[in-house]
Design a protein around this motif. Sequence first.
Motif, PDB file in Angstrom:
ATOM      1  N   VAL A   5      24.821 -28.063 -78.537  1.00  0.00           N
ATOM      2  CA  VAL A   5      23.748 -28.344 -79.723  1.00  0.00           C
ATOM      3  C   VAL A   5      23.329 -27.091 -79.921  1.00  0.00           C
ATOM      4  N   GLY A   6      23.637 -26.746 -81.281  1.00  0.00           N
ATOM      5  CA  GLY A   6      23.019 -25.531 -81.911  1.00  0.00           C
ATOM      6  C   GLY A   6      22.096 -25.703 -82.992  1.00  0.00           C
ATOM      7  N   ASN A   7      21.358 -24.499 -83.593  1.00  0.00           N
ATOM      8  CA  ASN A   7      20.540 -24.388 -84.435  1.00  0.00           C
ATOM      9  C   ASN A   7      18.901 -25.156 -84.266  1.00  0.00           C
ATOM     10  N   LEU A   8      18.619 -25.381 -82.924  1.00  0.00           N
ATOM     11  CA  LEU A   8      17.539 -26.101 -82.580  1.00  0.00           C
ATOM     12  C   LEU A   8      16.340 -25.482 -82.901  1.00  0.00           C
ATOM     13  N   LYS A   9      15.369 -26.007 -83.083  1.00  0.00           N
ATOM     14  CA  LYS A   9      13.724 -25.115 -83.221  1.00  0.00           C
ATOM     15  C   LYS A   9      13.506 -24.726 -81.930  1.00  0.00           C
ATOM     16  N   TYR A  10      13.018 -23.612 -81.883  1.00  0.00           N
ATOM     17  CA  TYR A  10      12.627 -23.019 -80.565  1.00  0.00           C
ATOM     18  C   TYR A  10      11.774 -23.873 -79.799  1.00  0.00           C
ATOM     19  N   GLN A  11      10.997 -24.834 -80.556  1.00  0.00           N
ATOM     20  CA  GLN A  11       9.941 -25.569 -79.748  1.00  0.00           C
ATOM     21  C   GLN A  11      10.618 -26.777 -78.849  1.00  0.00           C
ATOM     22  N   VAL A  12      11.889 -27.164 -79.451  1.00  0.00           N
ATOM     23  CA  VAL A  12      12.606 -28.108 -78.802  1.00  0.00           C
ATOM     24  C   VAL A  12      12.684 -27.918 -77.265  1.00  0.00           C
ATOM     25  N   THR A  13      12.209 -29.246 -76.578  1.00  0.00           N
ATOM     26  CA  THR A  13      12.163 -29.374 -75.039  1.00  0.00           C
ATOM     27  C   THR A  13      13.355 -29.983 -74.452  1.00  0.00           C
ATOM     28  N   ASP A  14      13.713 -29.830 -73.258  1.00  0.00           N
ATOM     29  CA  ASP A  14      14.767 -30.589 -72.727  1.00  0.00           C
ATOM     30  C   ASP A  14      14.657 -32.026 -72.945  1.00  0.00           C
ATOM     31  N   GLU A  15      13.420 -32.419 -72.717  1.00  0.00           N
ATOM     32  CA  GLU A  15      13.198 -33.979 -72.912  1.00  0.00           C
ATOM     33  C   GLU A  15      13.395 -34.399 -74.271  1.00  0.00           C
ATOM     34  N   GLN A  16      12.987 -33.713 -75.300  1.00  0.00           N
ATOM     35  CA  GLN A  16      13.205 -33.972 -76.638  1.00  0.00           C
ATOM     36  C   GLN A  16      14.868 -33.930 -76.841  1.00  0.00           C
ATOM     37  N   LEU A  17      15.507 -33.136 -76.268  1.00  0.00           N
ATOM     38  CA  LEU A  17      17.133 -33.071 -76.603  1.00  0.00           C
ATOM     39  C   LEU A  17      17.622 -34.442 -75.835  1.00  0.00           C
ATOM     40  N   ARG A  18      17.177 -34.538 -74.516  1.00  0.00           N
ATOM     41  CA  ARG A  18      17.470 -35.867 -74.054  1.00  0.00           C
ATOM     42  C   ARG A  18      17.309 -37.116 -74.814  1.00  0.00           C
ATOM     43  N   GLU A  19      16.156 -37.278 -75.516  1.00  0.00           N
ATOM     44  CA  GLU A  19      15.589 -38.503 -76.096  1.00  0.00           C
ATOM     45  C   GLU A  19      16.670 -38.472 -77.398  1.00  0.00           C
ATOM     46  N   MET A  20      17.185 -37.542 -78.127  1.00  0.00           N
ATOM     47  CA  MET A  20      17.841 -37.353 -79.118  1.00  0.00           C
ATOM     48  C   MET A  20      19.265 -37.983 -79.004  1.00  0.00           C
ATOM     49  N   PHE A  21      19.736 -37.679 -77.747  1.00  0.00           N
ATOM     50  CA  PHE A  21      21.213 -38.211 -77.380  1.00  0.00           C
ATOM     51  C   PHE A  21      20.869 -39.628 -76.439  1.00  0.00           C
ATOM     52  N   SER A  22      20.149 -39.797 -76.296  1.00  0.00           N
ATOM     53  CA  SER A  22      19.849 -41.071 -75.368  1.00  0.00           C
ATOM     54  C   SER A  22      20.173 -42.511 -76.250  1.00  0.00           C
ATOM     55  N   GLU A  23      19.858 -42.596 -77.618  1.00  0.00           N
ATOM     56  CA  GLU A  23      20.101 -43.574 -78.190  1.00  0.00           C
ATOM     57  C   GLU A  23      21.742 -43.793 -78.601  1.00  0.00           C
ATOM     58  N   PHE A  24      22.380 -42.809 -77.999  1.00  0.00           N
ATOM     59  CA  PHE A  24      23.835 -43.105 -78.193  1.00  0.00           C
ATOM     60  C   PHE A  24      24.390 -43.386 -76.837  1.00  0.00           C
ATOM     61  N   PHE A  44      19.702 -23.063 -78.697  1.00  0.00           N
ATOM     62  CA  PHE A  44      20.635 -24.078 -78.527  1.00  0.00           C
ATOM     63  C   PHE A  44      20.639 -24.688 -77.031  1.00  0.00           C
ATOM     64  N   GLY A  45      21.572 -25.603 -76.671  1.00  0.00           N
ATOM     65  CA  GLY A  45      21.389 -26.306 -75.719  1.00  0.00           C
ATOM     66  C   GLY A  45      22.679 -27.031 -75.518  1.00  0.00           C
ATOM     67  N   PHE A  46      22.811 -27.754 -73.968  1.00  0.00           N
ATOM     68  CA  PHE A  46      23.822 -28.406 -73.831  1.00  0.00           C
ATOM     69  C   PHE A  46      23.392 -29.817 -73.353  1.00  0.00           C
ATOM     70  N   VAL A  47      24.126 -30.779 -73.459  1.00  0.00           N
ATOM     71  CA  VAL A  47      24.142 -32.204 -73.053  1.00  0.00           C
ATOM     72  C   VAL A  47      25.219 -32.557 -72.435  1.00  0.00           C
ATOM     73  N   ASP A  48      24.993 -33.381 -71.211  1.00  0.00           N
ATOM     74  CA  ASP A  48      26.226 -33.965 -70.500  1.00  0.00           C
ATOM     75  C   ASP A  48      25.950 -35.526 -70.618  1.00  0.00           C
ATOM     76  N   MET A  49      27.234 -36.264 -71.223  1.00  0.00           N
ATOM     77  CA  MET A  49      27.031 -37.511 -71.175  1.00  0.00           C
ATOM     78  C   MET A  49      28.391 -38.221 -70.412  1.00  0.00           C
ATOM     79  N   PRO A  50      28.242 -38.934 -69.249  1.00  0.00           N
ATOM     80  CA  PRO A  50      29.427 -39.276 -68.653  1.00  0.00           C
ATOM     81  C   PRO A  50      30.448 -40.086 -69.311  1.00  0.00           C
ATOM     82  N   ASN A  51      30.004 -40.907 -70.378  1.00  0.00           N
ATOM     83  CA  ASN A  51      30.928 -41.744 -71.410  1.00  0.00           C
ATOM     84  C   ASN A  51      31.567 -40.949 -72.441  1.00  0.00           C
ATOM     85  N   ASP A  52      32.592 -40.780 -72.512  1.00  0.00           N
ATOM     86  CA  ASP A  52      33.253 -39.874 -73.419  1.00  0.00           C
ATOM     87  C   ASP A  52      33.227 -40.516 -75.002  1.00  0.00           C
ATOM     88  N   ALA A  53      33.314 -42.016 -74.845  1.00  0.00           N
ATOM     89  CA  ALA A  53      33.181 -42.763 -76.203  1.00  0.00           C
ATOM     90  C   ALA A  53      31.612 -42.423 -76.733  1.00  0.00           C
TER      91      ALA A  53
END
Length: 88
Positions: A5-24, A44-53
């Motif tokens: 995940v690139g071009n994040l605002k510098y203030q974004v936290t790990d938890e905010q990144l998690r929330e962004m992807f958790s709806e999927f 920038f950051g990285f998110v790991d999701m176990p379900n590829d779909a």
Amino acid sequence: MRIYVGNLKYQVTDEQLREMFSEFGQVASADVIKDKFSGQSKGFGFVDMPNDAEAGDAIQALNDSVHDGRKLTVNEARPRTERPQRGF
């Protein structure tokens, strides 16, 4: 699947990144990359999701979307390439 995940605002936290992807679906981890000396986000950051779909759905929905006024770059993470050491 590991997602970049690139071009994040510098203030974004790990938890905010998690929330962004958790709806999927389930998020195994979400990490904003920080400078090891200053602790400042590198935008920038990285998110790991176990379900590829679910990960694919998240990539498709979030790539080129705008979050906090910034257009995100979201794609499947590629292995890090070795860079030559900088001489000092």
